[in-house]
Design an enzyme around this catalytic site. Structure first.
Site, PDB file in Angstrom:
ATOM      1  N   GLY B  47      48.561  42.092  42.298  1.00 22.61           N
ATOM      2  CA  GLY B  47      48.057  42.763  41.339  1.00 22.61           C
ATOM      3  C   GLY B  47      47.215  41.516  40.286  1.00 22.61           C
ATOM      4  N   ARG B  89      46.561  32.273  46.055  1.00 24.54           N
ATOM      5  CA  ARG B  89      45.943  33.431  46.472  1.00 24.54           C
ATOM      6  C   ARG B  89      44.483  33.065  45.913  1.00 24.54           C
ATOM      7  NH1 ARG B  89      47.646  39.256  46.608  1.00 24.54           N
ATOM      8  NH2 ARG B  89      46.257  39.307  47.974  1.00 24.54           N
ATOM      9  N   GLN B 197      50.097  49.498  49.157  1.00 26.98           N
ATOM     10  CA  GLN B 197      50.257  49.544  47.904  1.00 26.98           C
ATOM     11  C   GLN B 197      50.132  50.735  47.269  1.00 26.98           C
ATOM     12  OE1 GLN B 197      48.348  47.236  49.495  1.00 26.98           O
ATOM     13  NE2 GLN B 197      48.751  44.989  48.748  1.00 26.98           N
ATOM     14  N   ASP B 238      40.010  42.582  41.356  1.00 32.23           N
ATOM     15  CA  ASP B 238      40.647  41.229  41.401  1.00 32.23           C
ATOM     16  C   ASP B 238      39.670  40.377  40.787  1.00 32.23           C
ATOM     17  OD1 ASP B 238      41.937  42.783  43.540  1.00 32.23           O
ATOM     18  OD2 ASP B 238      43.186  41.250  43.170  1.00 32.23           O
ATOM     19  N   LYS B 249      40.827  45.323  46.498  1.00 34.60           N
ATOM     20  CA  LYS B 249      41.312  45.610  47.680  1.00 34.60           C
ATOM     21  C   LYS B 249      40.666  46.144  48.490  1.00 34.60           C
ATOM     22  CE  LYS B 249      44.832  44.454  48.238  1.00 34.60           C
ATOM     23  NZ  LYS B 249      45.067  43.600  48.724  1.00 34.60           N
TER      24      LYS B 249
END
Lengths: 341, 341
Positions: B47, B89, B197, B238, B249
Site C-alpha cells: 500500500g 518497489r 488484495q 500509488d 493497482k
C-alpha cells in the site's frame, strides 16, 4: 494437433476432465446420465457447443440404458433424461437446441421403428450432432481467418477453443486456421476468473498448437490493449439473441466496452446453434449465478473471508451495438447484417 | 475498529503480515532493514502510504542499528540503508518521498547534534511521518465523505484501506467516515488479481468495520456497474503525476474506462504525499512488472501451464481525463482544479 474433447465409445461417453487441466490431462468414462449431469454442472465438460454435444450424447446414453420394452416406455425414460440434462446449466442455448433436436428425432422416428431400432436412430442423431459441430467449428476458423493480419495482437477471453467444442473451437479455430495459412500474430489470453478457463485451458491448447500466447489477468486487459497494442478481440458466445446481443463468459462485456473505447474491433465467433431465434434480446437470456465458494477459495487456499457476501454471475450480456461482427460457419456477419439474417 | 498496520516498538518495526490475511491475522517483528526490504518486496507490508511509513521507520531502524561512532559514519550507513529501501518497489512515490524527507532531516539535524542525538532526531521524524499519515487518512475520509449519498453502491479496487496506510486508509477512509455519519450505502470490492488484495484485505477490513460489502471478480465489474447499478467508483493511488494521471493497482484504468462508458464518477483518494510534482505525466511513472509465477500458481494450485508466457504489470496509469476528482487530506479537487494546484 486435433483434440477429441468428447467421444462415444462402447456405449459410454468419454470426455476430458477439464477441471484437472493443465496439471493433469485425463479422460473420464461416463456410463450414467446422472454422472454426466454432475460433470456438466461441475464444468468437467463445458463450453456452449460442447455442452450441446454432451447433452445429445447424454440423451443417446439414456436411450441405450433404458430398460423400456415399448416405444412409449422409451419416450418416458427419455423425457426424464432430457429434463435432467436441461436443468444442468441455464445460459448456453446449445444445450436446449441439442435436446430439442433429439426430441424431434425421437418424435419423427418413433412411428416407423421398434424400440431397438429407435435406440440406434437416436444414437445416430447424437453422433451426427457431434460431427456437425466439428465441421461447423472448422468452417468458423476458415471464415474468420481472413480477419487476422500479419502482426496482429489478438485478445481472447475464457476458452472458446477445441476444449469448448467437439474439436477446433470457435474463437480459437480462427487462430488455428490463421496459423495454418502461415500468418504471424500473437494472442493474449485473459485468465478468466473465477474458474480460470483462460489460463488453464486456452493457454494449454494454444501452446500445444504452437500459437504465440501470453497470459494476463482479466484486470490487465485495458492496460494490455493500450500499452501492448492489442489490435482486435475475438471471443465465443453461449447464446446470441435475435438482435445480436451475445451472452458469454463473465468479463466479455467489459472487453467490448474497452474495445469500443480504444477503437479496435470486437468479434464474436460461434456456430449457428448458439443463435437463439426465440430469444429476442439479451435481456431475455437467463444468467447463471454460481456459488460463492468459487470466489472464496482457489484450490485449498482461502482468498477471502469465509462469510463474505459474493456476487458470482457466470456470464454477462454484450449488447449488439458493441459487437463489430459475428463469425459463424456460414460467414462473417457485420452486426447490422446479422440482425437481418 | 482502528487497525494498527505498523508500529515502532522496542527498537523494532512491528507490522501485520498481509500475505497471511484473511486466514491468519498476525504481526511480524522486524529488527533488521534487510528483513524489512524483503517484506516490502513480498508485499507482507504494502500500500503506497504504508510503504512510505515503513521506509521512514526502516531508515530509523538503520540509524538505531548503526554502530557508527561519528556523524559521518552514521550518514554512510544511512545512505546504504536508503539505497536498499529505494530498490524494493519502483511505482509508489511515497517510498521515495519518505526517504527524501528522512535524508533532509539527517542533513539539517547533523550539524548541531552528536551521533546519539541524531539517532533520536531521526526516529522522531519517522514517527512523525507515521502520525501524519494517520491524520492525513482521517482527513481524506472527512473530505470524501460528502461524496457518498444514501443508497450509493460504490465499487473499489485493490486495498486502499487501513491496511494500505498507517490507519484509516484512503478510499476506504471515505467509507468509514460516511458510515460514522450514518449514511446507508453498499460497497462492491474487486478481488484484484493476481494477489487478491481486494478479496483478502479489503473484504476483511470492510467486514470488520461493519460496512455492507460484496465481493466480485475483477472481470465482473462491468456487469456489476450495469446490472447492479453501481453509482460511483473510488480507488487509491500509488503515484499521481503533476497533470493528474494516476498510477494505481493494475485494473484501475479499466474501471475508469467503464465509469466513463456508464456515466458514473470515478474518484481517486490519496494523501498529498502520493502526488509527485517531479513526475510530469503518467508516461513518466515506472511500472513494476512482477514475476510470472504470480499467474501460474495460486497457493499450491497450478492454474496455467508452467512454461506459459506471462505479462504481469503490477500497476497501470489512468489518464487524468478519466478521473472526476482527486480526494486528498486538503480537499476534493475536481480534476481541472487539481491541475492548477
Amino acid at each position: 494437433m486435433l483434440l477429441e474433447p468428447i467421444r462415444w465409445e462402447k456405449n459410454s461417453i468419454v470426455f476430458i476432465d477439464q477441471t484437472e487441466l493443465p496439471a493433469k490431462f485425463r479422460y473420464i468414462r461416463c456410463r450414467e446420465i446422472d454422472t454426466l449431469c454432475s460433470a456438466i454442472r461441475k464444468l468437467k465438460v463445458r463450453g456452449a457447443p460442447l455442452i450441446g454435444v454432451a447433452a445429445a450424447l447424454g440423451y443417446a446414453l439414456a436411450a441405450i440404458n433404458s430398460k423400456a420394452l415399448t416405444v412409449a416406455g422409451l419416450k418416458k425414460d427419455l423425457k426424464s433424461a432430457a429434463s435432467k440434462l436441461a436443468k444442468t446449466r441455464p445460459t448456453a442455448v446449445n444445450l436446449f437446441w441439442a435436446l430439442d433436436r433429439m426430441e424431434k428425432k425421437l418424435s419423427h422416428a418413433s412411428s416407423n421403428n421398434n424400440v431397438k431400432e429407435l435406440r440406434k436412430e437416436i444414437l445416430k442423431e447424437a453422433l451426427c450432432i457431434l460431427d456437425e459441430d466439428r465441421r461447423m467449428c472448422r468452417m468458423i476458423g476458415k471464415n474468420g481467418e481472413r480477419l487476422i493480419k500479419n502482426g496482429d495482437k489478438v485478445l481472447t477471453h475464457c476458452n472458446a477453443g477445441m476444449l469448448a467444442t467437439a474439436g477446433y473451437g470457435t474463437a480459437l479455430s480462427v487462430f488455428y486456421a490463421a496459423k495454418k495459412s502461415g500468418k504471424k500474430f500473437k494472442v493474449y489470453a485473459d485468465e478468466t476468473r473465477p474458474l480460470m478457463q483462460g489460463s488453464r485451458l486456452t493457454m494449454w491448447e494454444l501452446m500445444k498448437n504452437g500459437i504465440d500466447a501470453t497470459l494476463i489477468c482479466d484486470n490487465m486487459a485495458a492496460a494490455t490493449i493500450r500499452d501492448r497494442g492489442i489490435t482486435k478481440i475475438i471471443v465465443g458466445a453461449d447464446r446470441i439473441a435475435r438482435n445480436g446481443d451475445a451472452a458469454n463468459k463473465i468479463g466479455t462485456y467489459a472487453l467490448a466496452v474497452l474495445a469500443r473505447y480504444h477503437g479496435i474491433p470486437f468479434y464474436v465467433a460461434a456456430p449457428s446453434t448458439t443463435i437463439d431465434k426465440n430469444t429476442r434480446t439479451g435481456d431475455d437470456i437467463p444468467i447463471e449465478e454460481r456459488n460463492k465458494e468459487e470466489l472464496i477459495y482457489v484450490g485449498s487456499k482461502q482468498t477471502a473471508p469465509k462469510n463474505s457476501k459474493v456476487y458470482n454471475p457466470a456470464f454477462d450480456v454484450t449488447p449488439a451495438e458493441l459487437i463489430t461482427a459475428i463469425i459463424t460457419e456460414t460467414g462473417v456477419y457485420d452486426i447490422k447484417r446479422f440482425r437481418r439474417i
